[in-house]
Motif scaffolding. Structure first.
Motif, PDB file in Angstrom:
ATOM      1  N   UNK A 232       0.841  -1.198   0.000  1.00 37.00           N
ATOM      2  CA  UNK A 232       0.000   0.000   0.000  1.00 37.00           C
ATOM      3  C   UNK A 232       0.881   1.255   0.000  1.00 37.00           C
ATOM      4  N   UNK A 233       0.406   2.283  -0.654  1.00 37.39           N
ATOM      5  CA  UNK A 233       1.085   3.575  -0.711  1.00 37.39           C
ATOM      6  C   UNK A 233       0.340   4.572   0.171  1.00 37.39           C
ATOM      7  N   UNK A 234       1.076   5.454   0.835  1.00 36.42           N
ATOM      8  CA  UNK A 234       0.480   6.559   1.577  1.00 36.42           C
ATOM      9  C   UNK A 234       0.941   7.853   0.925  1.00 36.42           C
ATOM     10  N   UNK A 235      -0.006   8.725   0.572  1.00 39.38           N
ATOM     11  CA  UNK A 235       0.361   9.984  -0.061  1.00 39.38           C
ATOM     12  C   UNK A 235      -0.214  11.166   0.709  1.00 39.38           C
ATOM     13  N   UNK A 236       0.360  12.341   0.450  1.00 38.21           N
ATOM     14  CA  UNK A 236      -0.140  13.566   1.079  1.00 38.21           C
ATOM     15  C   UNK A 236       0.097  14.750   0.145  1.00 38.21           C
ATOM     16  N   UNK A 237      -0.757  15.765   0.267  1.00 34.66           N
ATOM     17  CA  UNK A 237      -0.658  16.976  -0.537  1.00 34.66           C
ATOM     18  C   UNK A 237       0.312  17.933   0.144  1.00 34.66           C
ATOM     19  N   UNK A 238       1.437  18.218  -0.503  1.00 38.91           N
ATOM     20  CA  UNK A 238       2.498  19.003   0.118  1.00 38.91           C
ATOM     21  C   UNK A 238       2.915  20.168  -0.779  1.00 38.91           C
ATOM     22  N   UNK A 239       3.871  20.955  -0.304  1.00 39.11           N
ATOM     23  CA  UNK A 239       4.345  22.106  -1.066  1.00 39.11           C
ATOM     24  C   UNK A 239       3.320  23.218  -1.160  1.00 39.11           C
ATOM     25  N   UNK A 240       2.399  23.313  -0.199  1.00 40.78           N
ATOM     26  CA  UNK A 240       1.273  24.232  -0.307  1.00 40.78           C
ATOM     27  C   UNK A 240       1.456  25.550   0.455  1.00 40.78           C
ATOM     28  N   UNK A 241       2.606  25.739   1.081  1.00 37.63           N
ATOM     29  CA  UNK A 241       2.859  27.027   1.725  1.00 37.63           C
ATOM     30  C   UNK A 241       3.063  28.090   0.653  1.00 37.63           C
ATOM     31  N   UNK A 242       2.741  29.346   0.993  1.00 35.75           N
ATOM     32  CA  UNK A 242       2.829  30.418   0.008  1.00 35.75           C
ATOM     33  C   UNK A 242       3.365  31.672   0.683  1.00 35.75           C
ATOM     34  N   UNK A 243       4.647  31.962   0.430  1.00 30.98           N
ATOM     35  CA  UNK A 243       5.265  33.113   1.079  1.00 30.98           C
ATOM     36  C   UNK A 243       5.227  32.969   2.590  1.00 30.98           C
ATOM     37  N   UNK A 244       4.672  33.969   3.256  1.00 37.22           N
ATOM     38  CA  UNK A 244       4.593  33.940   4.720  1.00 37.22           C
ATOM     39  C   UNK A 244       3.473  33.043   5.233  1.00 37.22           C
ATOM     40  N   UNK A 245       2.618  32.558   4.328  1.00 40.28           N
ATOM     41  CA  UNK A 245       1.487  31.710   4.711  1.00 40.28           C
ATOM     42  C   UNK A 245       1.967  30.258   4.750  1.00 40.28           C
TER      43      UNK A 245
END
Length: 252
Positions: A1-14
C-alpha cells in the motif's frame, strides 16, 4: 500500500502543513504546482526533501484559484484546461530536476479532482494534457470514479486512491466539505478505518453503511489539523498489521 499527502502548499509567509514531518511518513508526495498553492522556493524545498527521503513525487495540478485554495468549481474551456495542466506539470518537472528527482505521476487537486471524477469533457482535457507532456506518467484518481476507466481507455496508467481523513457517501463519492462530518480528525479512527479498508476492501460511509472500495494509495491531506499525527498513527497501524508500505510507482 502507498500513503500519499498533498504538500508544497505554503505560500510566502502563509505556512501550510509540516512537509518535513510528513515526508518522514508518506511514500508519495503530491506537490503543489503554484495554481492553488505553493511558491517556487517553497516547492523546490519540498522537492529536495522528498528526494532526500526517496519519496515519489507527483504533480498536484489544480484550477487557477489561489484565493479559494483550488476548492471552487470552475468551467474553463478545453484549450484553457489543457494548457493549464501542461503548464503546471512542466513547471514542477523543472523544479524536480533541480531538486534531483522527477515527476512520476499526476494527481489533480480539490475541485478539479472532484469534477473530472465524473465530468467526461474536463476529464478528457486533463488526460490529453498528461499525454502531451509524458504518456508514461501515472494518473491518481478517486477510487470507483468513471475517470479511471476513461483514462485507461486512453492508455494511461491509473492508480485509485482512498481518503483517510474524508467521509464517504454511499455512491463512493466524498462528502462535501460544506457538510458536518465531512472531514475526520481522530487519528485512531482514521487508522482503524484504513486498516479495515486494506484488509477487507470495504469502507464505512457517513451513514454507517459499508461499501466496496478498491484502492492502491491512501491520502492524508497535509493541510488538515493534526495531519502529521493522523498519518503517523495510520502508518504505524498498517505496519503493525503486516502491511507493506511503498510508492505505487517505480523509483528506478
Amino acid at each position: 500500500m502507498d500513503i500519499n499527502s498533498d504538500l508544497g502548499e505554503s505560500y510566502g509567509a502563509w505556512r501550510m502543513g509540516d512537509d518535513a514531518a510528513m515526508l518522514d511518513i508518506v511514500s508519495s508526495a503530491n506537490v503543489a504546482c503554484g495554481f492553488h498553492a505553493g511558491d517556487p522556493a517553497g516547492i523546490l524545498q519540498t522537492l529536495k526533501q522528498a528526494a532526500a527521503r526517496g519519496v515519489a513525487v507527483g504533480a498536484h495540478v489544480a484550477y487557477p484559484d489561489l484565493a479559494g485554495f483550488g476548492r471552487r468549481n470552475m468551467d474553463p474551456s478545453s484549450a484553457e484546461l489543457v494548457g493549464d495542466v501542461i503548464y503546471q506539470i512542466g513547471a514542477l518537472q523543472g523544479l524536480a530536476t533541480a531538486a534531483g528527482t522527477r515527476v512520476r505521476y499526476v494527481k489533480p487537486h480539490g475541485a478539479l479532482y472532484n469534477t473530472i471524477a465524473q465530468d467526461a469533457r474536463q476529464a478528457g482535457d486533463v488526460i490529453e494534457a498528461i499525454q502531451a507532456v509524458d504518456p508514461q506518467l501515472t494518473l491518481m484518481a478517486l477510487a470507483g470514479a468513471p475517470l479511471i476507466e476513461w483514462a485507461k481507455e486512453r492508455g494511461l496508467r491509473v492508480v485509485a486512491e482512498a481518503f483517510a481523513d474524508r467521509a464517504y457517501n454511499e455512491d463512493g463519492s466524498l462528502v462535501s466539505r460544506r457538510l458536518p462530518g465531512a472531514v475526520l480528525h481522530d487519528p485512531q479512527q482514521v487508522a482503524q478505518r484504513m486498516l479495515q479498508l486494506v484488509q477487507t476492501g470495504e469502507i464505512e460511509t457517513i451513514t454507517g453503511k459499508r461499501i466496496r472500495l478498491q484502492a492502491d494509495s491512501i491520502c492524508v491531506h497535509g493541510d488538515s489539523p493534526g495531519a502529521v499525527e493522523m498519518a503517523r498513527c495510520m502508518r504505524e497501524r498498517l505496519l503493525q498489521a503486516g502491511v507493506s508500505l511503498q510508492p505505487f510507482v517505480s523509483m528506478a
